[in-house]
Design a protein around this motif. Structure first.
Motif, PDB file in Angstrom:
ATOM      1  N   ARG A 234       0.856  -1.085  -0.177  1.00 57.34           N
ATOM      2  CA  ARG A 234      -0.099  -0.132   0.238  1.00 57.34           C
ATOM      3  C   ARG A 234       0.902   1.274  -0.038  1.00 57.34           C
ATOM      4  O   ARG A 234       0.339   2.307  -0.728  1.00 57.34           O
ATOM      5  CB  ARG A 234      -0.986  -0.142   1.128  1.00 57.34           C
ATOM      6  CG  ARG A 234      -1.806  -1.020   0.959  1.00 57.34           C
ATOM      7  CD  ARG A 234      -3.045  -1.073   2.395  1.00 57.34           C
ATOM      8  NE  ARG A 234      -3.979  -2.043   1.960  1.00 57.34           N
ATOM      9  CZ  ARG A 234      -5.204  -1.944   1.226  1.00 57.34           C
ATOM     10  NH1 ARG A 234      -5.340  -0.911   0.476  1.00 57.34           N
ATOM     11  NH2 ARG A 234      -6.241  -3.046   1.245  1.00 57.34           N
ATOM     12  N   GLU A 235       1.932   1.205   0.623  1.00 59.70           N
ATOM     13  CA  GLU A 235       2.902   2.276   0.601  1.00 59.70           C
ATOM     14  C   GLU A 235       3.567   2.372  -0.698  1.00 59.70           C
ATOM     15  O   GLU A 235       3.710   3.460  -1.219  1.00 59.70           O
ATOM     16  CB  GLU A 235       4.039   2.109   1.632  1.00 59.70           C
ATOM     17  CG  GLU A 235       3.681   2.349   3.192  1.00 59.70           C
ATOM     18  CD  GLU A 235       4.922   2.170   3.846  1.00 59.70           C
ATOM     19  OE1 GLU A 235       5.752   2.980   3.725  1.00 59.70           O
ATOM     20  OE2 GLU A 235       4.812   1.452   4.947  1.00 59.70           O
ATOM     21  N   MET A 236       3.932   1.294  -1.240  1.00 62.06           N
ATOM     22  CA  MET A 236       4.333   1.466  -2.640  1.00 62.06           C
ATOM     23  C   MET A 236       3.321   2.159  -3.933  1.00 62.06           C
ATOM     24  O   MET A 236       3.619   3.141  -4.462  1.00 62.06           O
ATOM     25  CB  MET A 236       4.781   0.046  -3.191  1.00 62.06           C
ATOM     26  CG  MET A 236       5.828  -0.636  -2.475  1.00 62.06           C
ATOM     27  SD  MET A 236       5.954  -2.474  -2.845  1.00 62.06           S
ATOM     28  CE  MET A 236       6.337  -2.366  -4.593  1.00 62.06           C
ATOM     29  N   ALA A 237       2.041   1.727  -3.415  1.00 59.41           N
ATOM     30  CA  ALA A 237       0.958   2.186  -4.321  1.00 59.41           C
ATOM     31  C   ALA A 237       0.907   3.646  -4.149  1.00 59.41           C
ATOM     32  O   ALA A 237       0.832   4.493  -5.225  1.00 59.41           O
ATOM     33  CB  ALA A 237      -0.506   1.719  -4.238  1.00 59.41           C
ATOM     34  N   ALA A 238       0.915   4.090  -2.816  1.00 63.75           N
ATOM     35  CA  ALA A 238       0.805   5.550  -2.412  1.00 63.75           C
ATOM     36  C   ALA A 238       1.900   6.373  -3.147  1.00 63.75           C
ATOM     37  O   ALA A 238       1.667   7.549  -3.760  1.00 63.75           O
ATOM     38  CB  ALA A 238       0.540   5.807  -1.192  1.00 63.75           C
ATOM     39  N   SER A 239       3.118   5.843  -3.292  1.00 59.16           N
ATOM     40  CA  SER A 239       4.172   6.518  -3.601  1.00 59.16           C
ATOM     41  C   SER A 239       4.092   6.596  -5.239  1.00 59.16           C
ATOM     42  O   SER A 239       4.386   7.755  -5.816  1.00 59.16           O
ATOM     43  CB  SER A 239       5.700   5.748  -3.240  1.00 59.16           C
ATOM     44  OG  SER A 239       6.556   6.238  -4.053  1.00 59.16           O
ATOM     45  N   LEU A 240       3.729   5.632  -5.902  1.00 57.44           N
ATOM     46  CA  LEU A 240       3.310   5.709  -7.246  1.00 57.44           C
ATOM     47  C   LEU A 240       2.323   6.633  -7.626  1.00 57.44           C
ATOM     48  O   LEU A 240       2.322   7.279  -8.767  1.00 57.44           O
ATOM     49  CB  LEU A 240       3.017   4.438  -7.955  1.00 57.44           C
ATOM     50  CG  LEU A 240       4.188   3.406  -7.884  1.00 57.44           C
ATOM     51  CD1 LEU A 240       3.679   1.925  -8.344  1.00 57.44           C
ATOM     52  CD2 LEU A 240       5.318   3.700  -8.969  1.00 57.44           C
ATOM     53  N   SER A 241       1.506   6.627  -6.816  1.00 57.22           N
ATOM     54  CA  SER A 241       0.357   7.811  -7.103  1.00 57.22           C
ATOM     55  C   SER A 241       0.496   9.202  -7.124  1.00 57.22           C
ATOM     56  O   SER A 241       0.213   9.872  -7.595  1.00 57.22           O
ATOM     57  CB  SER A 241      -0.877   7.718  -5.938  1.00 57.22           C
ATOM     58  OG  SER A 241      -1.929   8.431  -5.764  1.00 57.22           O
ATOM     59  N   GLU A 242       1.632   9.629  -6.235  1.00 57.16           N
ATOM     60  CA  GLU A 242       2.376  10.753  -6.189  1.00 57.16           C
ATOM     61  C   GLU A 242       3.017  11.341  -7.480  1.00 57.16           C
ATOM     62  O   GLU A 242       2.944  12.402  -7.734  1.00 57.16           O
ATOM     63  CB  GLU A 242       3.437  10.960  -5.040  1.00 57.16           C
ATOM     64  CG  GLU A 242       2.834  10.744  -3.650  1.00 57.16           C
ATOM     65  CD  GLU A 242       3.797  10.767  -2.710  1.00 57.16           C
ATOM     66  OE1 GLU A 242       4.934  10.697  -3.114  1.00 57.16           O
ATOM     67  OE2 GLU A 242       3.669  10.541  -1.424  1.00 57.16           O
ATOM     68  N   VAL A 243       3.166  10.137  -8.468  1.00 51.53           N
ATOM     69  CA  VAL A 243       3.863  10.646  -9.687  1.00 51.53           C
ATOM     70  C   VAL A 243       2.705  10.473 -10.811  1.00 51.53           C
ATOM     71  O   VAL A 243       3.080  10.012 -11.872  1.00 51.53           O
ATOM     72  CB  VAL A 243       5.118   9.933 -10.028  1.00 51.53           C
ATOM     73  CG1 VAL A 243       5.988  10.417  -9.037  1.00 51.53           C
ATOM     74  CG2 VAL A 243       4.977   8.478  -9.984  1.00 51.53           C
ATOM     75  N   GLY A 244       1.521  10.284 -10.486  1.00 51.92           N
ATOM     76  CA  GLY A 244       0.564  10.016 -11.250  1.00 51.92           C
ATOM     77  C   GLY A 244      -0.028   8.830 -11.737  1.00 51.92           C
ATOM     78  O   GLY A 244      -0.946   8.500 -12.823  1.00 51.92           O
ATOM     79  N   ILE A 245       0.604   7.625 -11.081  1.00 52.43           N
ATOM     80  CA  ILE A 245      -0.106   6.366 -11.392  1.00 52.43           C
ATOM     81  C   ILE A 245      -0.671   6.016 -10.186  1.00 52.43           C
ATOM     82  O   ILE A 245      -0.424   5.615  -9.283  1.00 52.43           O
ATOM     83  CB  ILE A 245       1.301   5.257 -11.606  1.00 52.43           C
ATOM     84  CG1 ILE A 245       2.157   5.806 -12.554  1.00 52.43           C
ATOM     85  CG2 ILE A 245       0.894   3.977 -11.786  1.00 52.43           C
ATOM     86  CD1 ILE A 245       3.477   5.051 -12.644  1.00 52.43           C
ATOM     87  N   HIS A 246      -2.075   5.763 -10.529  1.00 55.04           N
ATOM     88  CA  HIS A 246      -3.152   5.737  -9.799  1.00 55.04           C
ATOM     89  C   HIS A 246      -3.510   4.139  -9.870  1.00 55.04           C
ATOM     90  O   HIS A 246      -3.524   3.342 -10.691  1.00 55.04           O
ATOM     91  CB  HIS A 246      -4.325   6.538  -9.851  1.00 55.04           C
ATOM     92  CG  HIS A 246      -3.913   7.923  -9.772  1.00 55.04           C
ATOM     93  ND1 HIS A 246      -3.577   8.523  -8.499  1.00 55.04           N
ATOM     94  CD2 HIS A 246      -3.792   8.844 -10.719  1.00 55.04           C
ATOM     95  CE1 HIS A 246      -3.008   9.854  -8.768  1.00 55.04           C
ATOM     96  NE2 HIS A 246      -3.137  10.171 -10.043  1.00 55.04           N
ATOM     97  N   GLY A 247      -4.413   3.750  -8.813  1.00 51.23           N
ATOM     98  CA  GLY A 247      -4.748   2.199  -8.540  1.00 51.23           C
ATOM     99  C   GLY A 247      -3.759   1.201  -8.678  1.00 51.23           C
ATOM    100  O   GLY A 247      -3.926  -0.004  -9.067  1.00 51.23           O
TER     101      GLY A 247
END
Length: 287
Positions: free
Chosen positions: A109-122
């Motif tokens: 979940r932390e990895m996903a949150a980090s990716l979300s910060e650069v525009g990669i969601h879900g």
């Protein structure tokens, strides 16, 4: 069965029980079709597929060694230790692996949150679609999502741009200690083997420290011929095996027909000068 260094043994591969894409049964069939004469399934931090792999191998008449690949933290890096020939019903080994798997969901979940910060969601939900065992969600599952969602062309590009230290999506995990991993394997009657040593990028001093500490804890083998090594590294780690009096192992590290560099059974043989792990584990081979 001749147990010298020329044996076509493949003692490192992964199924859907960890981060591979094929079932243990499909891997057994693929190994046999590829000419493998001795096989082991080595799922990451997991032995839940061992009975299935053993049953499938027996049905095909394919000699089998039990296996796993344990992630450990050493010198601030993740190092992998393969275990071979252990009792796959050993409760202490199972408990240790269960403990080291803990925390993977929170990390994911932390990895996903980090990716979300650069525009990669879900990304968390996307990675879950590729997971056979939710307890073992890993960077590999995120990599498959990133490729199929069009963010990267292939898995190597993923790891150049994401999921590694200093890049978006990287979150460290506290793995087992080297002492614990080697101890779990040896107390269950198996042999501990350093997996693909050429992958870690250690300095000569760091590599010497890894090998000597590994031996000090009871480790006895090292992978020489693997899908991660170059031809020059085959020679380098053959020399290492002899220098430290370690048994030599061989394995493709196969994960998927679409992703893996080397198929089951396709590696060159070990050098004749080496003593293979399977010679030391002859009494642990299931036939």
């Amino acid at each position: 069965m001749n147990l010298d260094a020329s044996l076509n043994a493949d003692l490192h591969c992964h199924s859907v029980v960890s981060d591979g894409t094929l079932t243990p049964e499909a891997l057994a069939a693929r190994a046999q079709a590829g000419g493998v004469q001795l096989w082991s399934l080595t799922d990451h931090d997991e032995i839940g597929g061992q009975q299935r792999a053993l049953d499938a191998a027996r049905a095909l008449g394919l000699p089998y060694l039990t296996g796993t690949e344990i992630s450990v933290t050493f010198a601030h890096r993740v190092v992998h230790i393969v275990g071979l020939g252990f009792d796959h019903t050993d409760t202490a080994l199972a408990d240790g692996l269960r403990a080291t798997r803990g925390g993977r969901e929170a990390r994911a979940r932390e990895m996903a949150a980090s990716l979300s910060e650069v525009g990669i969601h879900g990304a968390f939900e996307g990675a879950l679609k590729y997971v056979g065992n939710p307890d073992l969600i890993s960077r590999t599952h995120f990599a498959r999502f990133l490729v199929d969602a069009g963010h990267c062309q292939d898995v190597p590009e993923v790891f150049r741009r994401f999921l590694t230290e200093g890049k978006p999506g990287f979150v460290p995990h506290k793995w087992a200690s080297l002492k614990d991993a080697v101890g779990w394997i040896t107390r269950a009657g198996g042999m501990a083997v350093i997996a693909h040593p050429g992958r870690y990028g250690f300095t000569p001093t760091e590599e010497y420290a890894l090998i000597t500490e590994f031996i000090g804890h009871g480790g006895r083998g090292i992978e020489v011929v693997t899908g991660s090594h170059t031809a020059d590294e085959f020679v380098t780690y053959a020399d290492t095996a002899q220098e430290f009096n370690l048994f030599a192992s061989r394995g493709s590290d196969f994960h998927s027909p679409e992703e893996s560099r080397i198929d089951l059974g396709a590696l060159p043989p070990l050098a004749a000068r080496l003593t293979p792990v399977w010679a030391a584990l002859a009494d642990r081979i299931h036939r």
